[in-house]
Design a protein around this motif. Sequence first.
Motif, PDB file in Angstrom:
ATOM      1  N   MET A   1       0.798  -1.225   0.000  1.00  0.00           N
ATOM      2  CA  MET A   1       0.000   0.000   0.000  1.00  0.00           C
ATOM      3  C   MET A   1       0.836   1.283   0.000  1.00  0.00           C
ATOM      4  O   MET A   1       0.303   2.359  -0.251  1.00  0.00           O
ATOM      5  CB  MET A   1      -0.933   0.010   1.227  1.00  0.00           C
ATOM      6  CG  MET A   1      -1.918  -1.132   1.255  1.00  0.00           C
ATOM      7  SD  MET A   1      -3.058  -1.065  -0.142  1.00  0.00           S
ATOM      8  CE  MET A   1      -3.892  -2.636   0.042  1.00  0.00           C
ATOM      9  N   GLN A   2       2.106   1.170   0.342  1.00  0.00           N
ATOM     10  CA  GLN A   2       3.009   2.307   0.323  1.00  0.00           C
ATOM     11  C   GLN A   2       2.480   3.488   1.154  1.00  0.00           C
ATOM     12  O   GLN A   2       2.191   3.341   2.317  1.00  0.00           O
ATOM     13  CB  GLN A   2       3.305   2.696  -1.131  1.00  0.00           C
ATOM     14  CG  GLN A   2       4.082   1.626  -1.895  1.00  0.00           C
ATOM     15  CD  GLN A   2       5.497   1.443  -1.371  1.00  0.00           C
ATOM     16  OE1 GLN A   2       6.242   2.407  -1.204  1.00  0.00           O
ATOM     17  NE2 GLN A   2       5.876   0.210  -1.082  1.00  0.00           N
ATOM     18  N   TRP A   3       2.355   4.657   0.539  1.00  0.00           N
ATOM     19  CA  TRP A   3       1.953   5.872   1.259  1.00  0.00           C
ATOM     20  C   TRP A   3       0.634   5.692   2.006  1.00  0.00           C
ATOM     21  O   TRP A   3       0.462   6.208   3.113  1.00  0.00           O
ATOM     22  CB  TRP A   3       1.852   7.025   0.263  1.00  0.00           C
ATOM     23  CG  TRP A   3       1.407   8.336   0.828  1.00  0.00           C
ATOM     24  CD1 TRP A   3       2.057   9.106   1.755  1.00  0.00           C
ATOM     25  CD2 TRP A   3       0.225   9.048   0.473  1.00  0.00           C
ATOM     26  NE1 TRP A   3       1.349  10.253   2.000  1.00  0.00           N
ATOM     27  CE2 TRP A   3       0.212  10.247   1.227  1.00  0.00           C
ATOM     28  CE3 TRP A   3      -0.836   8.797  -0.405  1.00  0.00           C
ATOM     29  CZ2 TRP A   3      -0.819  11.185   1.120  1.00  0.00           C
ATOM     30  CZ3 TRP A   3      -1.846   9.742  -0.518  1.00  0.00           C
ATOM     31  CH2 TRP A   3      -1.833  10.905   0.244  1.00  0.00           C
ATOM     32  N   LEU A   4      -0.296   4.942   1.423  1.00  0.00           N
ATOM     33  CA  LEU A   4      -1.586   4.743   2.076  1.00  0.00           C
ATOM     34  C   LEU A   4      -1.410   4.060   3.421  1.00  0.00           C
ATOM     35  O   LEU A   4      -2.070   4.406   4.406  1.00  0.00           O
ATOM     36  CB  LEU A   4      -2.513   3.909   1.189  1.00  0.00           C
ATOM     37  CG  LEU A   4      -2.915   4.509  -0.154  1.00  0.00           C
ATOM     38  CD1 LEU A   4      -3.877   3.565  -0.877  1.00  0.00           C
ATOM     39  CD2 LEU A   4      -3.544   5.878   0.018  1.00  0.00           C
ATOM     40  N   ALA A   5      -0.515   3.067   3.486  1.00  0.00           N
ATOM     41  CA  ALA A   5      -0.280   2.360   4.752  1.00  0.00           C
ATOM     42  C   ALA A   5       0.461   3.244   5.750  1.00  0.00           C
ATOM     43  O   ALA A   5       0.149   3.243   6.943  1.00  0.00           O
ATOM     44  CB  ALA A   5       0.507   1.076   4.500  1.00  0.00           C
TER      45      ALA A   5
END
Length: 384
Positions: free
Chosen positions: A125-129
Motif C-alpha cells: 500500500m506504500q503511502w496509504l499504509a
Amino acid sequence: MHIPFSSSPRTSLGIEWELELVDLQTRQLRGASTEILEEFAGKVGDEDAEKAKHELFESTIEVITGVCGTVPEALADLSGTIDVLRGLAERRGIGLMCSGTHPISEYNTQEISTNDRYFRLVDQMQWLAHRLLIFGVHVHVGVRSQEKAFPIVNALTAYIPHFLALSASSPFWLGRDTGLASSRSKVFESLPTAGLPQQLADWGQFERFMETLITSGTIETIREVWWDIRPHPNFGTVELRICDGLPTLQEVGAVAALSQCLVDRMNIQLDRGYTLPVPRRWVVQENKWRAARYGLDAEILVDDRGTTRPVRDELADVVDDLLPVARRLGCATELTSIQDILTVGASYERQRAAARRAGGDLSHVVDTLLREMNIGRPASDLMS
C-alpha cells in the motif's frame, strides 16, 4: 471457495480498543509497545497475554476482550487489562489515551511494528499504509448462522452515520483542524478493501467474491477486507469497525450496547421470518460523509427521496426503541449513556473546546484526552 462460519448460539460480545502510547513530557506518540507487551505477558500469564496486542505502529497497543455475554462484562474485561497496562506505561513516562487521530503526531516519524503481515501491507500500500496513524474501536456481536450474516450486515449499514457521529474523535490531523468531525474515517477508506461493505445477498455470494479477490491477487486472506461492517467467520460474529477511537470506557460501553442491541433485535426478526431492510448504497455513502463532516450536527437522509432528519434526533429515537432489548441484555445503563454523550458532546466537540480554551495549543487537547481516559468518562467541564 468454502468459508466456514463459527455460529454463535447467543448474541455474544467482544470489543477491540486501539490505544495510543503518549510521552507524558512531549505529548507525542512514543514507540514502546514491544517492551510493554513483553512485560505484560510475563505479568498476566499465557491465558490473558492475548488481551493486549501489537498494531501497525509501535506507538499503539490493541486491547481485546474475551468472548463476553454482556456489555458490563466486556467493560470489566477491558478495564482489568488497561489497569495493568497503565502501570507498565506510567513507569516509562507514558500515558494511555484513545482518539481517532493523534492531534499533533506525524505518521512519517512512527516506527512500524516488527511483523511480516505489517511489512507486506506497507510494501503493497506504500503511502496509504504509512498514513494509517489512526485508531478505532471494533465491536463483535455473535450471529447464530452464516445465513443471517449478510442480511444483518446490510441492515446495519443504515446505522453507519449514527455510530460515526457518536464516536467521531478525529478533528485534528498533523497538528491542524481538518474541519471534519472524523478525519480517521476518510483516511482509512482510502485503502482499496476498506470503507463501505459490498451489499451481498447471501453467504454463497460472499464466498464467491472472496475467491475472486484472492485468485486475482487483490488480497491474500479475507482478513485483508477491512469494511466498516463485516462478517468475521472465525468468531461467528458481525464486526462493526466504523467507530473512531473512543477516549473513555463509558463511550466504549455506549457503542457496544448499541451494537449488541441492534444485532440481537435483527437476529430475532430473522428468526421470526422478517426480511431486514437494505438501504440504498448511495444513501449510506452520503450519510457516512455527512457524519464524518458534521458529526452530531449532521442532517442524515432517512429515505431515498431526500428526506433528512438530525442524527441527534435519530439517535435519541433509536435508544428509546431499543431500551426493552437493552434491559433484557443487561446493558440499559450503557445504552442510555448515549444521551449523556449527546448532552456533553462527542469527542470531536470536546477536543475543539479544549483547543479553544488553550488558544489553539493542541498539546492541551492531548492532556484532555489523557485525563478522560483516566477518569473513564467525558470531561463535562470542557463544554461549560
